[in-house]
Write a protein that holds these residues in place. Structure first.
Motif, short mmCIF file in Angstrom:
data_model
loop_
_atom_site.label_atom_id
_atom_site.label_comp_id
_atom_site.label_asym_id
_atom_site.label_seq_id
_atom_site.Cartn_x
_atom_site.Cartn_y
_atom_site.Cartn_z
N MET A 1 0.83 -1.18 0.00
CA MET A 1 0.00 0.00 0.00
C MET A 1 0.88 1.24 0.00
N LYS A 2 0.59 2.15 -0.91
CA LYS A 2 1.39 3.37 -1.02
C LYS A 2 1.03 4.35 0.09
N LYS A 3 2.05 5.04 0.55
CA LYS A 3 1.84 6.06 1.58
C LYS A 3 1.38 7.35 0.91
N LEU A 4 0.29 7.92 1.40
CA LEU A 4 -0.19 9.20 0.88
C LEU A 4 0.64 10.32 1.49
N THR A 5 1.21 11.12 0.62
CA THR A 5 1.98 12.25 1.11
C THR A 5 1.08 13.47 1.21
N THR A 6 1.57 14.44 1.92
CA THR A 6 0.81 15.69 2.06
C THR A 6 0.58 16.33 0.70
N GLN A 7 1.59 16.25 -0.19
CA GLN A 7 1.47 16.83 -1.52
C GLN A 7 0.33 16.17 -2.30
N LYS A 8 0.20 14.87 -2.20
CA LYS A 8 -0.85 14.15 -2.93
C LYS A 8 -2.24 14.52 -2.39
N ILE A 9 -2.34 14.68 -1.09
CA ILE A 9 -3.63 15.05 -0.48
C ILE A 9 -4.03 16.46 -0.91
N ILE A 10 -3.08 17.39 -0.86
CA ILE A 10 -3.36 18.77 -1.26
C ILE A 10 -3.69 18.83 -2.75
N ALA A 11 -2.93 18.10 -3.57
CA ALA A 11 -3.18 18.09 -5.02
C ALA A 11 -4.56 17.53 -5.33
N THR A 12 -4.97 16.50 -4.62
CA THR A 12 -6.31 15.93 -4.83
C THR A 12 -7.39 16.94 -4.45
N GLY A 13 -7.20 17.63 -3.34
CA GLY A 13 -8.15 18.66 -2.92
C GLY A 13 -8.24 19.80 -3.93
N LEU A 14 -7.09 20.22 -4.46
CA LEU A 14 -7.08 21.28 -5.46
C LEU A 14 -7.74 20.83 -6.76
N LEU A 15 -7.54 19.58 -7.13
CA LEU A 15 -8.17 19.05 -8.35
C LEU A 15 -9.69 19.00 -8.20
N ILE A 16 -10.16 18.53 -7.07
CA ILE A 16 -11.61 18.47 -6.81
C ILE A 16 -12.20 19.88 -6.80
N THR A 17 -11.50 20.83 -6.17
CA THR A 17 -11.97 22.21 -6.13
C THR A 17 -12.03 22.81 -7.53
N THR A 18 -11.03 22.53 -8.35
CA THR A 18 -11.01 23.02 -9.72
C THR A 18 -12.19 22.47 -10.52
N ILE A 19 -12.47 21.20 -10.37
CA ILE A 19 -13.59 20.59 -11.10
C ILE A 19 -14.92 21.18 -10.64
N LEU A 20 -15.08 21.39 -9.34
CA LEU A 20 -16.31 22.00 -8.83
C LEU A 20 -16.48 23.43 -9.34
N LEU A 21 -15.39 24.20 -9.35
CA LEU A 21 -15.46 25.57 -9.85
C LEU A 21 -15.73 25.60 -11.35
N LEU A 22 -15.23 24.62 -12.08
CA LEU A 22 -15.52 24.50 -13.51
C LEU A 22 -17.01 24.32 -13.74
N ILE A 23 -17.62 23.44 -12.99
CA ILE A 23 -19.05 23.17 -13.13
C ILE A 23 -19.87 24.41 -12.75
N VAL A 24 -19.52 25.04 -11.62
CA VAL A 24 -20.25 26.22 -11.18
C VAL A 24 -20.09 27.35 -12.19
N SER A 25 -18.88 27.54 -12.71
CA SER A 25 -18.64 28.60 -13.69
C SER A 25 -19.45 28.39 -14.96
N CYS A 26 -19.52 27.16 -15.41
CA CYS A 26 -20.30 26.88 -16.62
C CYS A 26 -21.78 27.17 -16.40
N LEU A 27 -22.25 27.03 -15.19
CA LEU A 27 -23.66 27.26 -14.90
C LEU A 27 -24.00 28.72 -14.67
N ILE A 28 -23.13 29.48 -14.01
CA ILE A 28 -23.53 30.84 -13.60
C ILE A 28 -22.95 31.96 -14.45
N LEU A 29 -21.87 31.73 -15.17
CA LEU A 29 -21.27 32.81 -15.94
C LEU A 29 -22.06 33.10 -17.21
N PRO A 30 -22.07 34.35 -17.65
CA PRO A 30 -22.75 34.68 -18.91
C PRO A 30 -21.96 34.15 -20.10
#
Length: 96
Positions: A1-30
């Motif tokens: 089992m691979k050890k999760l590093t802090t960088q991987k956890i932060i990168a995953t959080g940033l990726l999820i946040t980016t995807i959520l903001l992409l969806i929200v932007s597509c819905l609310i922006l003109p």
């Protein structure tokens, strides 16, 4: 089992946040998005929504994926990903 590093956890959080903001932007922006502030009497620069949304998505998701796949600790890619998220937030504030 691979050890999760802090960088991987932060990168995953940033990726999820980016995807959520992409969806929200597509819905609310003109369809035409203001991309640059105007100071004085000049008119602001605009571009189509799909291009304006693509730019921070490439920064945010691309840098996050790079950080996830990179074996070395690389804080620069996490900073670039965070800049992509900041661009999303500023773009939504300006165009709201």
């Amino acid at each position: 089992m691979k050890k999760l590093t802090t960088q991987k956890i932060i990168a995953t959080g940033l990726l999820i946040t980016t995807i959520l903001l992409l969806i929200v932007s597509c819905l609310i922006l003109p369809d035409t998005v203001i991309t640059q502030f105007s100071i004085g009497k000049s008119s602001p620069t605009t571009m189509p929504k799909w291009i304006a949304v693509l730019i921070p998505t490439v920064f945010g998701a691309g840098s996050s994926v790079y950080a996830l796949l990179n074996k070395k600790e690389d804080r620069k890619s996490l900073i670039i990903s965070a800049v992509g998220i900041a661009i999303f937030i500023i773009m939504m504030i300006v165009n709201r």
